[in-house]
Scaffold this active site. Structure first.
Site, PDB file in Angstrom:
ATOM      1  N   HIS A   1       0.847  -1.188   0.000  1.00 19.58           N
ATOM      2  CA  HIS A   1       0.000   0.000   0.000  1.00 19.58           C
ATOM      3  C   HIS A   1       0.881   1.236   0.000  1.00 19.58           C
ATOM      4  O   HIS A   1       1.937   1.230   0.635  1.00 19.58           O
ATOM      5  CB  HIS A   1      -0.928   0.026   1.228  1.00 19.58           C
ATOM      6  CG  HIS A   1      -2.077   0.938   1.046  1.00 19.58           C
ATOM      7  ND1 HIS A   1      -2.005   2.275   1.338  1.00 19.58           N
ATOM      8  CD2 HIS A   1      -3.319   0.712   0.556  1.00 19.58           C
ATOM      9  CE1 HIS A   1      -3.163   2.834   1.042  1.00 19.58           C
ATOM     10  NE2 HIS A   1      -3.979   1.921   0.559  1.00 19.58           N
TER      11      HIS A   1
ATOM     12  N   ASP B   1      -7.925  -5.511  -0.044  1.00 17.56           N
ATOM     13  CA  ASP B   1      -8.401  -6.257  -1.213  1.00 17.56           C
ATOM     14  C   ASP B   1      -8.069  -7.733  -1.152  1.00 17.56           C
ATOM     15  O   ASP B   1      -8.680  -8.541  -1.842  1.00 17.56           O
ATOM     16  CB  ASP B   1      -7.811  -5.658  -2.494  1.00 17.56           C
ATOM     17  CG  ASP B   1      -8.404  -4.305  -2.781  1.00 17.56           C
ATOM     18  OD1 ASP B   1      -9.580  -4.120  -2.454  1.00 17.56           O
ATOM     19  OD2 ASP B   1      -7.701  -3.436  -3.306  1.00 17.56           O
TER      20      ASP B   1
HETATM   21  N1  CMC Z   1       4.328  -7.426  -5.049  1.00 16.34           N
HETATM   22  C1  CMC Z   1       5.680  -7.403  -5.200  1.00 16.34           C
HETATM   23  N2  CMC Z   1       6.445  -6.297  -5.005  1.00 16.34           N
HETATM   24  C2  CMC Z   1       5.807  -5.167  -4.666  1.00 16.34           C
HETATM   25  C3  CMC Z   1       4.406  -5.118  -4.477  1.00 16.34           C
HETATM   26  C4  CMC Z   1       3.666  -6.285  -4.688  1.00 16.34           C
HETATM   27  N3  CMC Z   1       2.331  -6.288  -4.522  1.00 16.34           N
HETATM   28  N4  CMC Z   1       4.038  -3.856  -4.140  1.00 16.34           N
HETATM   29  C5  CMC Z   1       5.172  -3.137  -4.095  1.00 16.34           C
HETATM   30  N5  CMC Z   1       6.244  -3.936  -4.407  1.00 16.34           N
HETATM   31  C6  CMC Z   1       7.672  -3.522  -4.411  1.00 16.34           C
HETATM   32  C7  CMC Z   1       7.990  -2.687  -5.649  1.00 16.34           C
HETATM   33  O1  CMC Z   1       8.452  -3.504  -6.713  1.00 16.34           O
HETATM   34  C8  CMC Z   1       9.047  -1.753  -5.119  1.00 16.34           C
HETATM   35  O2  CMC Z   1      10.268  -2.460  -5.095  1.00 16.34           O
HETATM   36  P1  CMC Z   1      11.676  -1.662  -5.303  1.00 16.34           P
HETATM   37  O3  CMC Z   1      11.746  -0.689  -4.160  1.00 16.34           O
HETATM   38  O4  CMC Z   1      12.700  -2.745  -5.242  1.00 16.34           O
HETATM   39  O5  CMC Z   1      11.573  -0.982  -6.630  1.00 16.34           O
HETATM   40  C9  CMC Z   1       8.626  -1.511  -3.662  1.00 16.34           C
HETATM   41  O6  CMC Z   1       7.858  -2.662  -3.288  1.00 16.34           O
HETATM   42  C10 CMC Z   1       7.765  -0.260  -3.471  1.00 16.34           C
HETATM   43  O7  CMC Z   1       6.687  -0.315  -4.409  1.00 16.34           O
HETATM   44  P2  CMC Z   1       6.052   0.951  -5.129  1.00 16.34           P
HETATM   45  O8  CMC Z   1       5.378   0.509  -6.376  1.00 16.34           O
HETATM   46  O9  CMC Z   1       7.078   2.045  -5.243  1.00 16.34           O
HETATM   47  O10 CMC Z   1       4.983   1.388  -4.053  1.00 16.34           O
HETATM   48  P3  CMC Z   1       3.739   2.293  -4.314  1.00 16.34           P
HETATM   49  O11 CMC Z   1       3.457   2.970  -3.046  1.00 16.34           O
HETATM   50  O12 CMC Z   1       3.924   3.162  -5.521  1.00 16.34           O
HETATM   51  O13 CMC Z   1       2.590   1.235  -4.713  1.00 16.34           O
HETATM   52  C11 CMC Z   1       0.758  -0.214  -4.633  1.00 16.34           C
HETATM   53  C12 CMC Z   1       1.583   0.822  -3.859  1.00 16.34           C
HETATM   54  C13 CMC Z   1      -0.501  -0.536  -3.818  1.00 16.34           C
HETATM   55  C14 CMC Z   1       0.312   0.345  -5.983  1.00 16.34           C
HETATM   56  C15 CMC Z   1       1.622  -1.500  -4.820  1.00 16.34           C
HETATM   57  O14 CMC Z   1       1.996  -2.029  -3.576  1.00 16.34           O
HETATM   58  C16 CMC Z   1       0.909  -2.554  -5.659  1.00 16.34           C
HETATM   59  O15 CMC Z   1       0.947  -2.500  -6.894  1.00 16.34           O
HETATM   60  N6  CMC Z   1       0.219  -3.550  -4.980  1.00 16.34           N
HETATM   61  C17 CMC Z   1      -0.548  -4.545  -5.684  1.00 16.34           C
HETATM   62  C18 CMC Z   1      -1.890  -3.959  -6.083  1.00 16.34           C
HETATM   63  C19 CMC Z   1      -2.834  -3.815  -4.915  1.00 16.34           C
HETATM   64  O16 CMC Z   1      -3.018  -4.734  -4.122  1.00 16.34           O
HETATM   65  N7  CMC Z   1      -3.494  -2.629  -4.837  1.00 16.34           N
HETATM   66  C20 CMC Z   1      -4.516  -2.367  -3.842  1.00 16.34           C
HETATM   67  C21 CMC Z   1      -4.145  -1.283  -2.881  1.00 16.34           C
HETATM   68  S1  CMC Z   1      -5.300  -1.241  -1.480  1.00 16.34           S
HETATM   69  C22 CMC Z   1      -6.806  -0.746  -2.169  1.00 16.34           C
HETATM   70  C23 CMC Z   1      -6.822   0.670  -2.628  1.00 16.34           C
HETATM   71  O17 CMC Z   1      -6.613   1.558  -1.793  1.00 16.34           O
HETATM   72  O18 CMC Z   1      -7.065   0.892  -3.827  1.00 16.34           O
END
Ligand code: CMC
Length: 431
Positions: free
Chosen positions: A308, A366
């Site tokens: 998240h 989720d």
């Molecule tokens: N699986 C594997 N690696 C992950 C995941 C994941 N689900 N989420 C983040 N990472 C890694 C990412 O690759 C990055 O690694 P590095 O630092 O080595 O580059 C690190 O963790 C930080 O990730 P980020 O993409 O910079 O983090 P963010 O804050 O931009 O993204 C997120 C948050 C929710 C979009 C992401 O965690 C994600 O894509 N999760 C899966 C989709 C999901 O479950 N979304 C629902 C969110 S809750 C409901 C809502 O509020 O909508």
């Protein structure tokens, strides 16, 4: 809001600027850069708004490190435990918990607006049967502006009030009808003697040949899903609603924009993507392969339902949702279902694996909501529409707050331009 005793100094080149600092009631201080361009001739750069407060708000507060979510100050776990969705709607919309009389009046107003204009059925029928229900929702909610002209004048507080009630009341009908249309069943009209959650379940699962008797445990689980998704501060879809509204667009068009944004798999679409992922993994022995893929920088695969942007400890909504999932699954006696076994094992492994632990990637709301919705009988395509109907009150509350704010301005971000500088047009024969 502004604590004039605090300032931040920003120096670049020969310029030094004193910027005001605002102290919120909770959360980190905020440096006010509104005059930065006028006084310093520079912009700030923050793609994804990771450090930018886009507005001031009194509705929802999240402490991502503590794993805390407050609506108007009340913790989400208390609301999920002791309150119910329509009461939380009132709280979000009007700022305080209602008295018994206020709640009764509010519930009555919502209940009396659950039907859709009959002609709107034609709108549903214009879609292909295999349309995703989110596509139908984006279209039908946007189309409400063509049906309810008496609630589109955003300068009139009464119009804004009526639009809010209409959206909260009609969204379950729209979501249920989008589902019914996609499976070729007749649309079921709302019933005013049922509570909000039971009415939605019935509109989804009753057929003219056989009524659907709502199990109170299912209704409670449904109501909790609505409550846990009701608002979440300035997330992508809420910011979309605010940005759309900043131009003065009507509320139905703005909420349609929010629904469109929510649909993406990184946001509300994650609940559908998560359950599909669990099914794709299929059996517990396949999990290590998917964990390795999630860690592989060259593989775009992510574990859906994990991570998240704001919660870096745990998602407080996920805690309550997990408890609800256990209740529903126990009632249904489906604890040994293969998808559930994959989910439980995946959760266990990911919570111990250093990659997920170090990056603070915990199961989010989720991860569990999809499991409950699947158990209640919803197809995966309905998961995000259910999120959209639950979040409508949050979008509307944030929209109302913004319209009433005298500081409201059209949203207009700037950019870091990295393209060509001015050059002269070259005729096609000379290129
Ligand atoms: N699986 C594997 N690696 C992950 C995941 C994941 N689900 N989420 C983040 N990472 C890694 C990412 O690759 C990055 O690694 P590095 O630092 O080595 O580059 C690190 O963790 C930080 O990730 P980020 O993409 O910079 O983090 P963010 O804050 O931009 O993204 C997120 C948050 C929710 C979009 C992401 O965690 C994600 O894509 N999760 C899966 C989709 C999901 O479950 N979304 C629902 C969110 S809750 C409901 C809502 O509020 O909508």
């Amino acid at each position: 809001m502004a604590d004039m005793t605090k300032t931040a100094t920003l120096s670049f080149g020969d310029t030094s600027l004193e910027l005001p600092v605002h102290s919120p009631t909770a959360g980190p201080d905020v440096i006010d850069i509104r005059k930065l361009y006028a006084q310093g001739g520079v912009f700030t750069y923050d793609p994804g708004f990771t450090s930018t407060a886009s507005c001031d708000s009194t509705i929802t507060y999240i402490d991502g490190d503590k794993g805390e979510l407050l609506h108007r100050g009340y913790p989400i776990d208390q609301l999920a435990e002791k309150s119910h969705y329509l009461e939380v709607c009132y709280l979000l919309l009007y700022g305080e918990l209602p008295s018994a009389e206020q709640l009764e009046d509010f519930e009555c107003r919502v209940t009396n607006h659950t039907m859709l204009h009959e002609q709107m059925q034609n709108f549903f029928r214009g879609f292909r049967r295999d349309a995703h229900p989110m596509a139908i929702m984006v279209g039908v909610v946007g189309a409400m502006s063509a049906f309810y002209h008496d609630s589109t004048d955003i300068t009139d507080p009464w119009h804004r009030e009526v639009a809010s009630i209409r959206l909260i009341a009609k969204m379950p009908t729209i979501a249920a009808w989008a589902y019914k249309y996609s499976i070729g069943q007749p649309m079921v009209y709302p019933r005013n003697d049922l509570d909000y959650a039971s009415n939605f379940l019935r509109m989804c699962f009753a057929v003219p040949a056989e009524d659907y008797v709502v199990n109170p445990i299912f209704a409670r689980a449904m109501d909790r899903i609505f409550t846990l998704h009701a608002d979440h501060e300035q997330n992508a879809s809420t910011s979309t609603v605010r940005l759309a509204a900043s131009s003065g667009a009507n509320p139905f068009a703005c909420i349609a924009a929010g629904i469109a944004c929510l649909w993406g798999p990184a946001h509300g679409g994650a609940n559908q993507a998560c359950l599909e992922m669990l099914r794709e993994i299929g059996t517990v022995d396949q999990i290590p392969e998917y964990i390795e893929r999630a860690k592989d920088k060259d593989d775009p695969f992510r574990l859906m339902g994990f991570g998240h942007r704001v919660y870096k400890n745990f998602d407080p909504r996920a805690k309550v949702m997990k408890q609800s999932a256990d209740e529903v699954l126990e009632l249904l006696g489906v604890e040994d279902n293969p998808t559930l076994q994959v989910a439980k094992e995946l959760e266990r492994i990911a919570l111990e694996d250093p990659y997920f632990v170090d990056k603070k990637l915990y199961p989010n709301v989720d991860f569990y909501s999809g499991i409950i919705l699947d158990a209640l009988g919803f197809p995966t395509a309905m998961f995000t529409p259910i999120f959209a109907l639950s979040r409508t009150v949050g979008w509307i509350s944030q929209w109302k707050e913004m319209i009433a704010d005298p500081q409201m301005k059209i949203g207009r971000p700037r950019q870091l331009y990295m393209g060509e500088t001015r050059r002269d047009y070259v005729d096609v024969e000379n290129r």
